[in-house]
Write a protein that holds these residues in place. Structure first.
Motif, short mmCIF file in Angstrom:
data_model
loop_
_atom_site.label_atom_id
_atom_site.label_comp_id
_atom_site.label_asym_id
_atom_site.label_seq_id
_atom_site.Cartn_x
_atom_site.Cartn_y
_atom_site.Cartn_z
N ARG A 154 -42.63 0.13 11.96
CA ARG A 154 -41.88 0.44 13.18
C ARG A 154 -42.24 1.80 13.76
NH1 ARG A 154 -39.58 -3.47 11.03
NH2 ARG A 154 -38.25 -4.92 12.13
N ASN A 167 -45.12 1.43 16.63
CA ASN A 167 -44.79 1.25 18.05
C ASN A 167 -43.54 2.06 18.42
OD1 ASN A 167 -42.85 -0.29 16.81
ND2 ASN A 167 -43.36 -2.19 17.85
N LEU A 189 -40.56 2.03 17.39
CA LEU A 189 -39.20 1.49 17.30
C LEU A 189 -38.40 2.43 16.40
CD1 LEU A 189 -39.66 -2.38 16.92
CD2 LEU A 189 -38.74 -1.14 18.86
N ARG A 214 -43.03 2.61 27.15
CA ARG A 214 -42.84 1.18 27.41
C ARG A 214 -44.16 0.53 27.81
NH1 ARG A 214 -37.54 2.71 29.28
NH2 ARG A 214 -38.31 3.13 31.37
N ARG A 222 -46.33 0.19 24.76
CA ARG A 222 -45.88 -0.87 23.85
C ARG A 222 -46.41 -2.23 24.26
NH1 ARG A 222 -39.62 0.95 22.93
NH2 ARG A 222 -39.94 2.21 21.06
N ARG A 223 -46.72 -2.40 25.55
CA ARG A 223 -47.28 -3.69 25.99
C ARG A 223 -48.64 -3.93 25.37
NH1 ARG A 223 -45.00 -2.53 31.60
NH2 ARG A 223 -42.87 -3.18 31.22
N MET A 263 -45.90 -7.60 18.50
CA MET A 263 -45.22 -7.55 17.20
C MET A 263 -44.62 -8.90 16.88
SD MET A 263 -42.51 -4.69 15.89
CE MET A 263 -42.20 -4.44 14.15
#
Lengths: 217, 354
Positions: B60, B63, B65, B89, B92-93, B97
């Motif tokens: 995690r 990315n 999180l 954001r 993250r694309r 996951m």
């Protein structure tokens, strides 16, 4: 039962329908955003604002813990401000809506909390904004639960609306008290209760059916 | 380390993650400490550890999180820890996951689930359909397009998860215990799919798991995580055939079945040990796996060789075997035999019989 009484029963039913429909509609419009706010500002959620959440929760609890009959009388000035009068069906809608808003808020909050945290995490991993998480994940996934909450709210409002007679709001409950009890006409009381039972049953069945249709879990 | 000749796709530099302790006075819980990892483009990298080792926290962190308490997370050349929310954001694309419990939206069809990341990115409806359908084809779910997740099997759900993760055309795929909720056969088919995707799309894949079998079947390199630290890492074949850490040995024992039940070993070996013998485990890798060693031991060193247990396996296409043998003979000859085996490139390990 005489035609006059039947017509009275019909009018009362319509009054109840108007009170419950209007206050339920208002409570839905305000209660759903309120529930969202309660859920997403909670500690650890996507827009955590613990202090704000605490205060909002206290306000909601305060309204919810006030007995309806007292609430109705207590907010008469506010009711007059909105509807221009403090008696009649329209005047009854205001306290009914005020009582139902925090109720819906809590029910919606509960439904939103049922959404698996993993879904929120997945959406965040996809690069979703908090707003997108609300509109694309939280609301669609909890819609069946929200609908169940709204059904509960409508049934409760039907019960509350019986007290609307206290401000001259009319409706089935008022009819039952004035004719069935005060004029000692048990057949009117019987009819009122019967109509209420059928009405509640109908609302509950429609709510259940809709919720089931939308639920693919 | 030959994989690192290409530019690293993921670099974790001195990552640490601390959680506040359970009460105000208690010390912070150190979930991860001093993690350095470099993962090359196109590589399948495994991170293994027991539950509570910090695997989930570590993946995690890639990315964000979980935001690390210290250190840098560099993915595709960008330091994610330095990005604004909006930039993060967007970043993250590029990182797909998948999850142990799939995390599919129950009230969306298979198609709509896969379409979700594209909707979030604001891609027009027509283009979404054009991108989702080939993905469903790729994961073998074209026929299930309009079904809901509750109508699918676990393996199918994970395929939806994979298609969804691939929808935004990521450079990296993170797999968080992706097969832990699946039965062995479904696990194999999902691993085959991941390998296929890795080959076809040149996708970098990071896998965390507690199952050594997953590492063995899927990964190029592996890192062993224990109590928030990387205790061992390297090419899967090397880590499997020559583990140095006790934790690694424990994890590997589950997959490479070179353990003989202790009671049985004792019963087989005990009578011979008094007469001057010892139990030795021999590890064969690559070419050494097919040399006639046992007869050489008998002829050159005059030893009696009793084979107690043996097995052979394949890791990333390379044969790998182990033999548990009882050597009987005098001490000098046994020593000589062990030295000679060492010269032949056979790793040996003397086993103590209780």
């Amino acid at each position: 039962m005489s035609p006059e009484l039947l017509s009275l029963l019909w009018d009362s039913f319509i009054e109840t329908l108007v009170m419950v429909g209007l206050s339920g509609g208002i409570a839905t419009l305000i209660g759903i955003p309120l529930g969202l706010l309660l859920a997403v500002t909670a500690p650890g959620h996507i827009l955590a604002r613990p202090a704000f959440n605490k205060i909002l929760g206290l306000v909601v609890n305060a309204v919810r813990s006030t007995p309806f009959i007292i609430l109705m009388v207590a907010i008469i000035p506010f009711t007059r401000l909105i509807t221009g009068t403090s008696i009649g069906t329209a005047a009854a809608v205001v306290p009914l809506a005020i009582a139902a808003i925090p109720f819906v808020g809590r029910l919606v909050e509960g439904a939103l909390r049922e959404v698996d945290g993993g879904l929120i995490e997945a959406a965040q991993a996809m690069g979703a904004t908090p707003m997108q998480i609300i509109t694309k994940v939280l609301v669609p996934e909890s819609l069946p639960g929200i609908l169940n909450g709204l059904t509960i709210m409508l049934v409760s409002l039907i019960g509350f609306s019986a007290m609307a007679g206290a401000v001259g709001g009319g409706g089935l409950g008022d009819l039952g008290i004035r004719y069935g009890y005060q004029r000692f006409m048990p057949e009117v009381m019987g009819m009122v209760v019967l109509v209420l039972i059928v009405f509640v049953q109908l609302v509950q069945s429609c709510g259940d059916w809709l919720s089931r249709r939308l639920n693919h879990r | 380390m030959e994989n690192l000749q290409t530019a690293p796709m993921i670099a974790l530099n001195a990552i640490a993650k601390r959680y506040p302790g359970p009460s105000r006075d208690s010390a912070a819980v150190e979930a991860l400490s001093n993690i350095d990892l470099t993962i090359a483009e196109g590589e399948i990298f495994g991170i293994i550890g027991k539950s509570g080792a910090g695997k989930s926290t570590l993946i995690r962190c890639i990315n964000l999180l979980e935001r690390p308490s210290a250190g840098q997370v560099i993915v595709a050349g960008r330091d994610l820890t330095a990005l604004s929310d909006a930039e993060l954001r967007a970043a993250r694309r590029e990182i797909g996951m998948i999850f142990q419990h799939f995390n599919l939206l129950a009230n969306r069809t298979v198609f709509a689930n896969v379409a979700l990341p594209l909707e979030l990115a604001g891609i027009p409806r027509a283009e979404i359909a054009a991108r989702v359908d080939p993905l469903l084809e790729l994961v073998g779910l074209a026929a299930q397009r309009d079904r809901y997740p509750s109508q699918l099997s676990g393996g199918q759900k994970q395929r939806v998860g994979i298609a969804r993760a691939l929808a935004s055309r990521p450079k990296v795929l993170l797999c968080d215990e992706a097969t832990s909720a699946l039965d062995p056969e479904t696990t194999r088919s999902i691993l085959a799919l991941l390998r296929d995707i890795n080959q076809r799309l040149k996708l970098t894949i990071v896998v965390i798991t507690h199952e050594m079998q997953v590492i063995k079947d899927l990964c190029d390199r592996v890192a062993v995580l224990d109590h928030g630290r990387i205790v061992e890492s390297g090419r899967v074949f090397e880590v499997f055939t020559a583990p140095t850490q006790p934790m690694t040995k424990t994890l590997i024992a589950d997959v490479i079945g070179h353990e003989l039940p202790e009671g049985l070993l004792e019963r087989l070996a005990q009578p011979h040990l008094q007469k001057g013998g010892q139990v030795v485990r021999l590890f064969f890798t690559g070419a050494s796996a097919d040399a006639p060693l046992m007869s050489a031991l008998t002829r050159q060193f005059g030893l009696d060789v009793n084979i107690l247990h043996g097995q052979i396996d394949e890791i990333q296409g390379e044969p790998f075997g182990s033999l548990l043998v009882l050597l009987e003979g005098d001490v000098a000859n046994r020593q000589g035999a062990l030295t000679w085996l060492d010269q032949q490139g056979i790793r040996t390990e003397v086993v103590n019989v209780a």
